[in-house]
Design an enzyme around this catalytic site. Structure first.
Site, mmCIF file in Angstrom:
data_model
loop_
_atom_site.group_PDB
_atom_site.id
_atom_site.type_symbol
_atom_site.label_atom_id
_atom_site.label_comp_id
_atom_site.label_asym_id
_atom_site.label_seq_id
_atom_site.Cartn_x
_atom_site.Cartn_y
_atom_site.Cartn_z
ATOM 1 N N PHE A 141 0.863 -1.176 0.000
ATOM 2 C CA PHE A 141 0.000 0.000 0.000
ATOM 3 C C PHE A 141 0.901 1.228 0.000
ATOM 4 C CE2 PHE A 141 -2.376 3.532 1.712
ATOM 5 C CZ PHE A 141 -3.518 3.482 0.929
ATOM 6 N N ASP A 226 9.639 2.855 1.751
ATOM 7 C CA ASP A 226 8.449 3.628 2.078
ATOM 8 C C ASP A 226 8.214 3.505 3.580
ATOM 9 O OD1 ASP A 226 5.907 4.560 2.611
ATOM 10 O OD2 ASP A 226 4.981 3.707 0.827
ATOM 11 N N LYS A 255 2.963 11.253 6.931
ATOM 12 C CA LYS A 255 2.156 11.038 8.129
ATOM 13 C C LYS A 255 2.732 11.742 9.362
ATOM 14 C CE LYS A 255 -0.254 6.939 6.503
ATOM 15 N NZ LYS A 255 -1.463 7.674 6.111
#
Length: 403
Positions: A141, A226, A255
């Site tokens: 994801f 990531d 984030k």
């Protein structure tokens, strides 16, 4: 202030149905706790998918944002501003790298990493134009933009959005043999999550990340990590790659970099890699804006103390010990994760992940399901041990069928 039902009905009527949120309407939050429009408190065990590593309303971050709001919030990259150089310098130092390319969201940062790897492949590695390939892992994801879903194996994220962007090879996560076979002279990068979050907090086999690092170095391929969800303290290290002693060629961050205050993301790499860009080839109006830099600089300062990483380690050990006690009792089939991050597989006979999440919500605990039978736990790193234990007690009682 609207009631819960009224607010949900209005949202359902006027917002595109791209999410299926739990039926709670949050009005305020502090630390690890949120309060809804009717005054009921909930323990936040999701932390905005790790965007809120430092908790809701963290005073240091709010004060940094307030101070910057009084000065200047946006210049665009048409001009320099007085927070930009410090942000880039300090983030590069935190990552042990040379240069930073700031963006806003995680998906933007992944898109930037893809563009960067291709540009590097053509300008530095010498791949023929239009031939660059990037190897990714199944069940990944990395966001939901058109390019990113082109290399997703999630049917919901991908279906009905074609035609898809070419240039990607998908291999099973954790399978080094498949990865080795997929790398060709045209491969410019391997893009991986050190821990796959949306897939259910999947930790790769021990030794996998170091082997990927060795393979990519030997084959002159960039290793892109990531760390949008796994980075910035969540796993007990600043970066999840550190657990295996690995330093990638490029970090993709987001984030928690914005402290749950503003969206901030970045690609961080060497001068050789990010130095391929020239003015006009990439950019963002809001990327690296003064407000974002001010908040992110405070995030970096907080991470430098090591206290949040230590807290994630200590509470994470406790979390996984307690969750491990649930395995084998009939309701929980497996638990995975690292630090204050866990994926819990529920036996379908005890309910779906969504049903368990709703039962926990009724008890004042907020988690989120993924892939049908899995729930994720990722509380703010500021959560107290007492609150964590209370949340785990509610989970145990729900799984035991206590009303």
């Amino acid at each position: 202030m609207p009631t819960t039902n009224a607010a949900i009905a209005s949202a359902e009527a006027h917002c595109a149905h791209t999410y299926h949120p739990l039926p709670v309407v949050v009005a305020s939050a502090d630390g690890a706790w949120m309060t809804d429009v009717e005054g009921r408190r909930y323990l936040d065990m999701l932390a905005g998918y790790s965007a809120l590593n430092f908790g809701h309303g963290n005073r240091r971050l709010i004060d940094a944002a307030k101070a910057q709001l009084e000065r200047v919030t946006l210049t665009s990259r048409a001009f320099h501003h007085d927070r930009f150089a410090d942000f880039c310098t300090q983030l590069a130092e935190l990552c042990g790298m040379d240069m930073v390319l700031p963006m806003n969201t995680g998906a933007e940062a992944v898109e930037t990493a893809v563009k960067t790897a291709r540009k590097w492949g053509y300008k530095v590695k010498g791949v023929r134009d239009g031939r660059a390939k990037i190897v990714v892992a199944g069940n990944n994801f990395h966001g939901r933009t058109t390019t990113v879903i082109s290399f997703s194996t999630d049917h919901e994220a991908r279906a009905d959005f074609g035609p898809y962007t070419p240039g990607f090879e998908i291999v099973p996560y954790g399978d080094l043999t498949a990865l080795d076979a997929a790398v060709t002279p045209n491969t410019v990068a391997v893009l991986l999550e050190p821990i796959q979050g949306e897939a259910g907090v999947l930790v790769p086999p021990a030794g996998y990340l170091p082997a990927v690092r060795e393979l990519t170095r030997e084959r002159n391929v960039l290793f892109i990590a990531d760390e949008i969800q796994s980075g910035l303290g969540r796993t007990g290290k600043t970066f999840a790659c550190e657990h295996e002693g690995v330093v990638p060629d490029m970090y993709v961050l987001g984030k928690a970099l914005g402290g749950g205050v503003v969206p901030v993301s970045a690609v961080v790499s060497s001068a050789e890699v990010l130095g391929v860009y020239r003015p006009g080839e990439h950019g963002s109006t809001f990327g690296g804006n003064p407000l974002a830099c001010a908040v992110a600089l405070e995030v970096i300062a907080m991470l430098r103390t090591g206290e949040f990483q230590q807290r994630a380690t200590e509470l994470g050990d406790h979390l996984h010990h307690q969750l491990g006690l649930l395995v084998g009792g009939g309701a929980v089939t497996a638990v995975r994760g690292r630090g204050l991050w866990a994926g819990i597989d529920i036996d379908p006979s005890h309910g779906t992940g969504r049903q368990i999440s709703e039962k926990l919500m009724d008890r004042g605990v907020l988690v989120k399901d993924t892939h049908g039978s899995t729930i994720r736990i990722a509380p703010p790193l500021v959560i107290s041990k007492e609150d964590l234990d209370w949340g785990l007690q509610q989970l145990g009682e729900v799984l035991a069928g206590t009303s």
